[in-house]
Design a protein around this motif. Structure first.
Motif, short mmCIF file in Angstrom:
data_model
loop_
_atom_site.label_atom_id
_atom_site.label_comp_id
_atom_site.label_asym_id
_atom_site.label_seq_id
_atom_site.Cartn_x
_atom_site.Cartn_y
_atom_site.Cartn_z
N ASP A 15 6.33 0.79 6.80
CA ASP A 15 4.82 0.78 6.43
C ASP A 15 3.97 2.04 5.71
O ASP A 15 3.35 2.55 5.93
CB ASP A 15 4.38 0.26 7.84
CG ASP A 15 2.85 0.25 7.55
OD1 ASP A 15 2.71 0.28 6.79
OD2 ASP A 15 1.64 0.92 8.22
N ASP A 16 3.96 1.56 4.15
CA ASP A 16 4.33 0.48 3.32
C ASP A 16 5.46 0.78 2.68
O ASP A 16 5.51 -0.18 1.99
CB ASP A 16 3.59 -0.10 3.40
CG ASP A 16 3.91 -2.05 2.35
OD1 ASP A 16 5.22 -2.29 3.03
OD2 ASP A 16 3.13 -2.39 2.14
N GLU A 32 -5.05 0.74 2.50
CA GLU A 32 -4.67 -0.16 3.48
C GLU A 32 -4.84 0.22 4.79
O GLU A 32 -5.67 -0.11 6.21
CB GLU A 32 -3.55 -0.57 3.69
CG GLU A 32 -3.41 -2.45 4.36
CD GLU A 32 -3.18 -1.75 5.96
OE1 GLU A 32 -3.24 -2.80 6.42
OE2 GLU A 32 -2.02 -0.68 6.44
N GLU A 33 -4.95 1.89 5.52
CA GLU A 33 -4.48 1.89 6.85
C GLU A 33 -5.75 2.82 7.11
O GLU A 33 -5.84 3.13 8.29
CB GLU A 33 -3.71 3.43 7.04
CG GLU A 33 -2.22 3.73 6.18
CD GLU A 33 -1.71 2.35 7.09
OE1 GLU A 33 -2.65 1.73 8.35
OE2 GLU A 33 -0.56 2.54 7.27
N HIS A 39 0.40 -1.20 0.00
CA HIS A 39 -0.07 -0.31 -0.31
C HIS A 39 0.41 1.16 -0.23
O HIS A 39 2.23 1.65 0.52
CB HIS A 39 -0.57 0.22 1.57
CG HIS A 39 -0.60 -0.33 2.84
ND1 HIS A 39 -0.09 0.87 3.15
CD2 HIS A 39 0.09 -1.23 3.11
CE1 HIS A 39 -0.24 0.89 4.11
NE2 HIS A 39 0.67 -0.58 4.24
N ASP A 96 4.61 -6.61 4.27
CA ASP A 96 4.07 -5.72 5.06
C ASP A 96 3.85 -5.91 6.31
O ASP A 96 3.42 -5.08 7.29
CB ASP A 96 2.30 -4.81 3.96
CG ASP A 96 2.03 -3.75 5.32
OD1 ASP A 96 2.90 -3.12 5.36
OD2 ASP A 96 0.68 -3.23 5.42
#
Ligand code: ZN
Length: 466
Positions: free
Chosen positions: A122-123, A157-158, A89, A184
């Protein structure tokens, strides 16, 4: 020259250039959670698209979703060779509290061979490594790769990947592959590479117990009607035996037994149970007999009461007979338990242990399936070999007690073996101020990934099925 030696030459020569490029990527404040940063999300996607193209990937596109776009690119000319799908991501977490950052979250800075910036570990850093590995292999092989690759890098993703499942569903054909690799996650510790090959799933319910219409005076009604707190306590106490084994009928029925090689791999980690006891401040660790702490938390299912509510808990006493009480419980599930089936078994158990004089209502929470790529799967073992060649220590084979929802989604929709190949360290403050990435793992990781692509090229495609 071996593959590893030529990768080493390439990455050594390009190191400064690569770091500068990664810093450019990290300067883009692609915070998916904040609508103010919508333009930055697009900018980060464009940046990736460019880097894909420069690396030699084809069919590169920024694909719209109902939220932030997915960036896709592939290279599919290694006939008869495995196809690797690479997920990561480009979005990052918010950065507050800002005053705790020693250097700006979007002003990347190297201190003590660590790269500080939001997204360094990340990431973005890990995504970048895969792109550069492709670039290196293209360079080594005259514009060719030893395997086929497809990149799918998302921007949500977050915030829980709300649109990813739909995207995967709608692009099943396009994403068809033999293996998925996700970088990740973290290593087992400094200098200790790890491959996490299993995650637990989740199922949970809320139990609401109701007695009288309203709270009653215990002097008048006490002894004459059922107390909902007594009732919920009885139900909760029925879930485990004295030794911590879950007493719900059929709960363990579908649990895949632990293989001897897995037990050996975990034992080799020499996990320090005494230090853990100290760290978390408990007089003793506790749980199912016959399993070590790691085995219990990684490979065995659980049933935890997360909260109990009801009655009076204010100052002093109140002689009340509460009208209702309840509890929230969640289970961590392991292969091959099915969340639906477990919820059904919980409901049957609660029904069976329901005390007289109350009504009991059970409502369900979100569920997640457990995931595992078999320990002895060739793609897992090949990843272990690549780590060992570069780090010169045995690879740790681990599972995780938690869940990563996107892994379950890939597993379920595409049905492919997932390899979690992480280069982060738990000390790197992802999601917190001063996020950083140990450049030692950046340098080694580039070589591991490059070598892994070569390793995969040696595996017969028909042996990769899950
Ligand atoms: Zn992440």
């Amino acid at each position: 020259m071996t593959h590893l030696e030529s990768l080493d030459t390439f990455f050594t020569e390009k190191r400064n250039d690569h770091l500068d490029q990664l810093k450019d990527f990290l300067r883009i404040p692609s915070i998916s959670a904040l609508s103010d940063h919508k333009a930055d999300m697009q900018k980060a996607a464009e940046w990736l698209k460019d880097s894909f193209e420069k690396a030699g990937l084809e069919n590169v596109s920024i694909e719209p979703t109902d939220g932030h776009p997915v960036v896709y690119g592939d290279w599919m000319h290694a006939e008869g060779k495995p196809t690797l799908l690479i997920y990561g991501h480009y979005d990052v977490q918010p950065v507050d509290p800002l005053h705790l950052w020693e250097s700006g979250p979007f002003e990347p800075e190297v201190r003590d061979n660590k790269l500080y910036a939001r997204g360094a570990s990340d990431d973005k850093g890990q995504v970048f490594m895969h792109v550069k590995a492709v670039e290196a292999l293209m360079h080594e092989n005259g514009g060719q790769l030893p395997i086929n690759v497809k990149f799918i890098i998302e921007g949500e993703e977050e915030v829980g990947s709300p649109n990813l499942e739909k995207y995967i569903e709608e692009n099943k054909e396009k994403l068809a592959a033999d293996i998925i690799v996700i970088s990740d996650t973290g290593m087992y510790g400094p200098g200790k590479p790890a491959i996490c090959y299993g995650l637990r799933g989740l199922a949970g319910v809320q139990i609401d117990v109701r007695g009288a219409k309203s709270d009653l005076h215990s002097g008048i009604y006490g002894g004459g009607v059922q107390n909902p707190i007594h009732a919920i306590s009885e139900i909760l106490a029925s879930f485990h035996d004295q030794e911590g084994t879950i007493a719900v009928d059929g709960f363990y029925e579908d649990v895949r037994p632990l293989a001897e090689e897995e037990r050996e791999a975990y034992a080799a980690l020499n996990f320090d149970e005494a230090a853990l006891k100290e760290e978390i401040g408990v007089p003793e660790l506790f749980g199912e007999k016959g399993y070590s702490y790691l085995e219990r938390t990684w490979t065995r299912p659980t049933l935890e009461v997360n909260g109990v509510f009801g009655g009076f808990s204010g100052e002093g006493i109140k002689t009340v007979l509460p009208s209702e009480a309840g509890a929230k419980i969640t289970c961590r599930l392991v292969p091959d338990q099915d969340p639906e089936d477990i919820v059904a078994k919980l409901k049957a158990h609660i029904e069976k242990h329901k005390p007289a004089g109350v009504t009991v209502e059970v409502s369900e929470f979100d569920k997640g399936k457990p995931f595992i790529t078999p320990f002895d799967h060739p793609a897992i073992q090949a990843a272990g070999r690549s780590y060992e060649k570069v780090y010169n220590v045995p690879t740790a084979y681990t599972r995780m007690g938690g869940s990563i929802p996107i892994v379950a989604a890939f597993d379920e929709i595409l049905g492919l073996p997932v390899v979690l190949m992480g280069f982060g360290l738990s000390s790197e403050n992802f999601h917190a101020p001063n996020e950083h990435f140990h450049l030692e793992n950046f340098d080694k990781g580039l070589r591991v990934i490059g070598d892994y692509y070569y390793e995969l090229a040696e595996l017969p495609v028909d042996e990769l099925k899950k």
